[in-house]
Design a protein around this motif. Structure first.
Motif, short mmCIF file in Angstrom:
data_model
loop_
_atom_site.label_atom_id
_atom_site.label_comp_id
_atom_site.label_asym_id
_atom_site.label_seq_id
_atom_site.Cartn_x
_atom_site.Cartn_y
_atom_site.Cartn_z
N ALA A 23 -2.91 158.56 -19.35
CA ALA A 23 -3.43 158.19 -20.50
C ALA A 23 -4.83 157.08 -20.16
O ALA A 23 -5.54 157.23 -20.98
CB ALA A 23 -2.33 157.32 -21.33
N SER A 24 -4.62 156.13 -19.36
CA SER A 24 -5.80 155.14 -19.20
C SER A 24 -6.87 155.87 -18.53
O SER A 24 -8.22 155.40 -18.83
CB SER A 24 -5.20 154.02 -18.26
OG SER A 24 -5.07 154.53 -17.06
N ALA A 25 -6.70 156.88 -18.05
CA ALA A 25 -7.88 157.64 -17.32
C ALA A 25 -8.41 158.80 -18.14
O ALA A 25 -9.61 159.30 -18.16
CB ALA A 25 -7.61 158.29 -16.21
N GLU A 26 -7.72 159.32 -19.37
CA GLU A 26 -8.04 160.34 -20.08
C GLU A 26 -8.56 159.73 -21.62
O GLU A 26 -7.79 159.49 -22.55
CB GLU A 26 -6.80 161.22 -20.23
CG GLU A 26 -6.46 161.98 -19.16
CD GLU A 26 -7.54 163.21 -19.04
OE1 GLU A 26 -7.97 163.91 -19.79
OE2 GLU A 26 -7.79 163.20 -17.71
N GLU A 27 -9.82 159.72 -21.78
CA GLU A 27 -10.43 159.36 -23.04
C GLU A 27 -10.18 160.18 -24.17
O GLU A 27 -10.24 161.47 -23.97
CB GLU A 27 -11.86 158.99 -22.71
CG GLU A 27 -12.57 158.39 -23.86
CD GLU A 27 -14.05 158.14 -23.73
OE1 GLU A 27 -14.59 157.49 -24.67
OE2 GLU A 27 -14.57 158.32 -22.73
N ASN A 28 -9.72 159.73 -25.23
CA ASN A 28 -9.31 160.46 -26.40
C ASN A 28 -8.29 161.63 -26.28
O ASN A 28 -8.47 162.90 -27.08
CB ASN A 28 -10.81 161.22 -26.99
CG ASN A 28 -11.77 160.12 -27.35
OD1 ASN A 28 -11.44 159.26 -27.77
ND2 ASN A 28 -13.15 160.68 -26.98
N ASN A 29 -7.35 161.51 -25.52
CA ASN A 29 -6.23 162.43 -25.20
C ASN A 29 -4.81 161.78 -25.72
O ASN A 29 -4.66 160.90 -25.08
CB ASN A 29 -6.18 162.82 -23.50
CG ASN A 29 -5.27 164.03 -23.35
OD1 ASN A 29 -4.39 164.30 -24.23
ND2 ASN A 29 -5.45 164.83 -22.29
#
Length: 211
Positions: free
Chosen positions: A51-57
């Motif tokens: 989640a920390s690497a996936e923007e807007n996911n």
């Protein structure tokens, strides 16, 4: 020359987009594998890292929250359970922030989180949150009446309420059966879109709906 340069730039960007997508899919699959093998804490941690690497996911936050909510139902230590639910709420809030306001999957998960709070201390949270849980399920059902998780979760909540008030929970069995029909037709919007609940519906039918 400019055309060639543009093509190379597009190809370069596309390559890294594919690489990033591949890393996301690999990470998500690994997290689900950990979860299914009983390593839920490791799975939740991995979902958070994704989640920390996936923007807007919203999905990695959603699953990290779900793990903590589901696990909390079996926790006996009141302090630890409350801490677990507080963390779950933080994750679910991030899932909501990265999703549409009327995402029914988040509405169902919020209702489940509040239900976990009620089991923490029914005398305190029962009166405070029961109406909110009912409202969340009614809202979700209005938005997505054919979503099997909405139908199932509302039916299970209604069954629990019926037992509490000394009524027959069996009157909600038709809704559980209807959820199974909806599960058979449900098509997830993406590879990792929520698709859980069918096994739960079958278990509820077996244990509560004999006819």
């Amino acid at each position: 020359m400019k055309t060639l340069l543009s093509i190379l730039i597009i190809a370069f960007i596309s390559f890294f987009q594919i690489q990033a997508q591949s890393q996301y899919e690999t990470g998500m699959n690994k997290a689900f594998d950990l979860w299914s093998s009983g390593e839920s804490q490791q799975a939740a941690n991995l979902f958070e890292r994704i989640a920390s690497a996936e923007e807007n996911n919203w999905l990695p936050f959603y699953y990290a929250a779900q793990i903590k909510i589901v696990e909390s139902f079996d926790m006996e230590d009141v302090v630890l359970k409350e801490q677990q639910l507080e963390k779950a709420q933080e994750l679910l809030d991030k899932s909501k922030a990265n999703s549409q306001p009327e995402n029914v999957e988040n509405l169902v998960m919020q209702a489940m989180l509040y239900t976990a709070y009620i089991t923490l201390d029914p005398s305190v949270y029962g009166m405070k949150l029961s109406g909110t849980v009912t409202s969340l399920y009614e809202k979700a059902l209005k938005i997505a009446p054919e979503n099997p998780r909405v139908v199932l979760s509302k039916a299970e909540w209604d069954m629990g309420a019926a037992r509490f008030f000394g009524e027959d929970p069996g009157k909600y069995c038709p809704e559980v059966k209807r959820s199974l029909e909806l599960f058979s037709k449900f098509k997830a919007r993406s590879a990792f879109y929520p698709n859980w609940g069918e096994g739960r519906a079958k278990m509820i039918l077996q244990n509560n709906c004999k006819n």
